[in-house]
Write a protein that holds these residues in place. Structure first.
Motif, PDB file in Angstrom:
ATOM      1  N   PRO A  44       0.834  -1.211   0.000  1.00 51.80           N
ATOM      2  CA  PRO A  44       0.000   0.000   0.000  1.00 51.80           C
ATOM      3  C   PRO A  44       0.862   1.251   0.000  1.00 51.80           C
ATOM      4  O   PRO A  44       1.972   1.263   0.534  1.00 51.80           O
ATOM      5  CB  PRO A  44      -0.801  -0.119   1.301  1.00 51.80           C
ATOM      6  N   VAL A  53      -5.694   5.820   1.560  1.00 55.80           N
ATOM      7  CA  VAL A  53      -5.499   4.658   0.698  1.00 55.80           C
ATOM      8  C   VAL A  53      -5.770   5.081  -0.737  1.00 55.80           C
ATOM      9  O   VAL A  53      -6.825   5.615  -1.065  1.00 55.80           O
ATOM     10  CB  VAL A  53      -6.453   3.514   1.093  1.00 55.80           C
ATOM     11  N   TRP A  57      -4.253   2.317  -6.172  1.00 52.47           N
ATOM     12  CA  TRP A  57      -3.729   1.090  -5.562  1.00 52.47           C
ATOM     13  C   TRP A  57      -4.823   0.032  -5.455  1.00 52.47           C
ATOM     14  O   TRP A  57      -4.596  -1.143  -5.758  1.00 52.47           O
ATOM     15  CB  TRP A  57      -3.146   1.403  -4.189  1.00 52.47           C
ATOM     16  N   LEU A  58      -6.007   0.431  -5.045  1.00 49.34           N
ATOM     17  CA  LEU A  58      -7.121  -0.515  -4.948  1.00 49.34           C
ATOM     18  C   LEU A  58      -7.498  -1.056  -6.323  1.00 49.34           C
ATOM     19  O   LEU A  58      -7.784  -2.247  -6.480  1.00 49.34           O
ATOM     20  CB  LEU A  58      -8.329   0.171  -4.300  1.00 49.34           C
ATOM     21  N   ARG A  61      -4.955  -3.674  -7.354  1.00 50.70           N
ATOM     22  CA  ARG A  61      -5.174  -4.969  -6.694  1.00 50.70           C
ATOM     23  C   ARG A  61      -6.313  -5.734  -7.375  1.00 50.70           C
ATOM     24  O   ARG A  61      -6.244  -6.961  -7.535  1.00 50.70           O
ATOM     25  CB  ARG A  61      -5.475  -4.754  -5.205  1.00 50.70           C
ATOM     26  N   GLU A  94       0.556 -10.903   0.482  1.00 54.16           N
ATOM     27  CA  GLU A  94       1.587  -9.902   0.681  1.00 54.16           C
ATOM     28  C   GLU A  94       2.957 -10.585   0.644  1.00 54.16           C
ATOM     29  O   GLU A  94       3.106 -11.731   1.064  1.00 54.16           O
ATOM     30  CB  GLU A  94       1.403  -9.203   2.030  1.00 54.16           C
TER      31      GLU A  94
END
Length: 278
Positions: A44, A53, A57-58, A61, A94
């Motif tokens: 992140p 956030v 980035w979301l 993913r 991760e």
């Protein structure tokens, strides 16, 4: 050791030939292929107060998950053509947790295969090796780029240093060694010593293997200023070996990372496929 389930870890960027090679290895010993396709999640973003956030980035993913699903469908289509027994699982994790999770999965297999399927992802390859070697209690077959591996080799080199890891590797590979036509126990600069190599270095392990029906010879090699991994690689090539068996990390990982070591060098420069056991 009888191999009934082989874990093959791949990234989402796997190639068809790499999958077929894994299937061929399994088919040669009648093993089930357990394919694990792994994508390491992007870390992140860290803002000024590490509170926001990123939407990008979301989104990234989510795209990773779609790529993972697409990769699975492609892999299944390829493996369906091989006729080998297989299952396909995914892992989106991760980086910091990957070795634990891969190692846990490897405990329920007889062998972990690390080959061309991880060439495009060095971080995942490193995590896979750490997890399989240190958290599974199972052997790992490392296949260098451009090489073909087999679990029924005719010529095998056993890298021997009289250590615990080497002894465990020899025991785990006993089925392979017994099926080979020629097994060469290879020692680099061995010294006769009480409690380790004995008066005749290599004689003890040779006698042990011979009682298991292994056709064995002992080779004591001088390093002549070369590193141990260089000597082993050159010997394996000259002997036309199809497989090298060796113990992994006789020293701590931290020491090998700081000062170097045979295991670390062999993971990077092996000239033939290597079966490693920690």
């Amino acid at each position: 050791m009888t191999y009934k389930t082989i874990l093959a870890v791949f990234s989402i960027h796997h190639k068809e030939q790499s999958l077929r090679s894994a299937a061929e290895i399994c088919a040669s010993v009648g093993a089930h292929l357990s394919l694990l396709i792994v994508k390491l999640a992007s870390p992140p973003p860290i803002g000024e107060y590490a509170a926001a956030v990123s939407v990008d980035w979301l989104d990234e993913r989510q795209r990773d998950i779609v790529r993972l699903e697409t990769s699975v469908e492609k892999a299944k289509a390829i493996l369906d053509q091989t006729g080998v027994s297989f299952d396909v699982a995914t892992m989106y994790t991760e980086s910091a947790w990957a070795d634990d999770e891969i190692g846990e999965r490897a405990r329920y297999c007889d062998l972990t295969l690390v080959g061309d399927g991880l060439v495009a992802d060095p971080e995942l390859r490193s995590r896979t090796l750490d997890g399989a070697l240190f958290r599974s209690a199972r052997p790992v077959l490392i296949v260098p780029r451009g090489k073909t591996a087999t679990l029924t080799p005719k010529k095998v080199v056993l890298a021997w240093d009289s250590g615990f890891e080497a002894a465990r590797a020899a025991r785990e590979a006993m089925g392979i060694l017994a099926g080979a036509d020629n097994v060469q126990v290879t020692m680099v600069d061995p010294r006769a010593s009480y409690g380790r190599n004995g008066e005749e270095p290599g004689a003890d392990i040779a006698a042990y293997l011979a009682r298991h029906g292994v056709s064995v010879a002992v080779e004591r090699l001088p390093s002549e200023g070369r590193s141990i991994d260089e000597v082993l690689n050159r010997f394996a090539q000259d002997a036309s070996a199809e497989l090298m068996v060796m113990g992994a990390y006789g020293h701590s990982r931290m020491r090998e990372r700081v000062f170097g070591g045979v295991t670390r060098s062999m993971l990077e420069t092996a000239s033939v496929p290597v079966l490693m056991v920690h």
